[in-house]
Design a protein around this motif. Sequence first.
Motif, mmCIF file in Angstrom:
data_model
loop_
_atom_site.group_PDB
_atom_site.id
_atom_site.type_symbol
_atom_site.label_atom_id
_atom_site.label_comp_id
_atom_site.label_asym_id
_atom_site.label_seq_id
_atom_site.Cartn_x
_atom_site.Cartn_y
_atom_site.Cartn_z
ATOM 1 N N ARG A 205 0.821 -1.207 0.000
ATOM 2 C CA ARG A 205 0.000 0.000 0.000
ATOM 3 C C ARG A 205 0.860 1.265 0.000
ATOM 4 O O ARG A 205 0.584 2.228 -0.732
ATOM 5 N N ALA A 206 1.922 1.274 0.808
ATOM 6 C CA ALA A 206 2.805 2.447 0.890
ATOM 7 C C ALA A 206 3.489 2.720 -0.444
ATOM 8 O O ALA A 206 3.593 3.872 -0.879
ATOM 9 N N ILE A 207 3.951 1.667 -1.116
ATOM 10 C CA ILE A 207 4.607 1.830 -2.419
ATOM 11 C C ILE A 207 3.605 2.349 -3.448
ATOM 12 O O ILE A 207 3.918 3.254 -4.245
ATOM 13 N N SER A 208 2.394 1.832 -3.425
ATOM 14 C CA SER A 208 1.358 2.286 -4.363
ATOM 15 C C SER A 208 1.045 3.761 -4.153
ATOM 16 O O SER A 208 0.959 4.538 -5.121
ATOM 17 N N LEU A 209 0.875 4.172 -2.904
ATOM 18 C CA LEU A 209 0.566 5.568 -2.604
ATOM 19 C C LEU A 209 1.725 6.484 -2.970
ATOM 20 O O LEU A 209 1.520 7.614 -3.428
ATOM 21 N N ASP A 210 2.951 5.998 -2.796
ATOM 22 C CA ASP A 210 4.130 6.793 -3.148
ATOM 23 C C ASP A 210 4.165 7.064 -4.650
ATOM 24 O O ASP A 210 4.441 8.185 -5.092
ATOM 25 N N ILE A 211 3.882 6.048 -5.447
ATOM 26 C CA ILE A 211 3.864 6.205 -6.906
ATOM 27 C C ILE A 211 2.783 7.207 -7.315
ATOM 28 O O ILE A 211 3.027 8.129 -8.100
ATOM 29 N N LEU A 212 1.600 7.039 -6.760
ATOM 30 C CA LEU A 212 0.482 7.897 -7.145
ATOM 31 C C LEU A 212 0.678 9.343 -6.704
ATOM 32 O O LEU A 212 0.268 10.273 -7.398
ATOM 33 N N ASP A 213 1.326 9.538 -5.557
ATOM 34 C CA ASP A 213 1.607 10.900 -5.101
ATOM 35 C C ASP A 213 2.489 11.631 -6.112
ATOM 36 O O ASP A 213 2.319 12.828 -6.345
ATOM 37 N N GLY A 214 3.421 10.895 -6.725
ATOM 38 C CA GLY A 214 4.298 11.514 -7.712
ATOM 39 C C GLY A 214 3.612 11.784 -9.040
ATOM 40 O O GLY A 214 3.611 12.915 -9.536
ATOM 41 N N VAL A 215 2.976 10.763 -9.597
ATOM 42 C CA VAL A 215 2.415 10.912 -10.941
ATOM 43 C C VAL A 215 1.209 11.846 -10.964
ATOM 44 O O VAL A 215 0.956 12.523 -11.969
ATOM 45 N N ASN A 216 0.463 11.917 -9.880
ATOM 46 C CA ASN A 216 -0.751 12.740 -9.862
ATOM 47 C C ASN A 216 -0.466 14.238 -9.792
ATOM 48 O O ASN A 216 -1.401 15.046 -9.836
ATOM 49 N N ARG A 217 0.793 14.617 -9.716
ATOM 50 C CA ARG A 217 1.137 16.033 -9.651
ATOM 51 C C ARG A 217 1.092 16.710 -11.021
ATOM 52 O O ARG A 217 1.171 17.940 -11.100
#
Length: 227
Positions: A205-217
Motif C-alpha cells: 500500500r505504501a509503495i502504491s501511494l508513493d507512486i500515485l503521489d508523484g504521478v498525480n502532480r
Amino acid sequence: MSSEIDNSTQDTPEHLTLQEKVYQQLRLDIMLGNFEPGKAITIRGLAEELGTSPMPVREALRRLVAERALELLPNRRVTVPKMTAEKYRELADARVAMEALAARRAMEHITADRLTELRELDKEIDQAILRNDVETYLIKNMEFHFTLYQYGPSQIIMPLIESLWLQIGPFLKMAMRSKGLGTVEDQHQAAMKAIEDNDVDGLSRAISLDILDGVNRLPDDEFDKIN
C-alpha cells in the motif's frame, strides 16, 4: 543533459564496451527525466555531450527507440515520444501493479542491514526535499525503489519495471517540478514501518501511494502544451 563519460568514475563494470556504457548512460538519463519532453536533440549533439563519436550513440539510440523510450525523427533528431493523459495514467497504473508486486516479493528477503540501507537512502531523499532539489530527489527516489525491489529475486518483474520508468521518467520530472517538493508525503517511512512489522499488505500500500503521489502532480492539460 548527460555528462561526458569518464571510464574512471562511472559505476559501470570496466569490461563493458563504450557502446554499452553510452546506452546505460542514456537509459539512466531518460529514467531520471534528463530528456526534456518536446525538445529534440541531434545524435551529434549527444555524442559531443558524452565525449564520444556518433557511432555508439546511434546504436544506443536504436536500442532505446526499440524500447519505446525515445523516438528517432526523419531528420535524425531524437526526442521523447508524445504522451497523452490516458497513456500517462495507464503507465502509472502499470507501475502500481508491478512495483507493489515487486515490493511484496522482496519483503521476506529484507534483513536488518538492508533496512538500514533503505533508511539511509530515505534520509538523502528528505534532505533533497528540504532543499527543493528535484534532480537529487529523483535520483535517490529511484535508488530507493530499485534497491527495495532488487532484494527480491526476479528475472521478469525488474525488466518490466525498468521499461515503465523509461516511458514515464521524463514526465515524472515535470510532475515533481510542477508543485515543488514541499508537499511530498513521505510514504517511504510507511513502507519501512511495514517492513519492521512484517506487514506485506502495508508495504504494498505504501509503495502504491508513493507512486500515485508523484504521478498525480502533473495535470492532464500539461500534455497539450508539450506534444
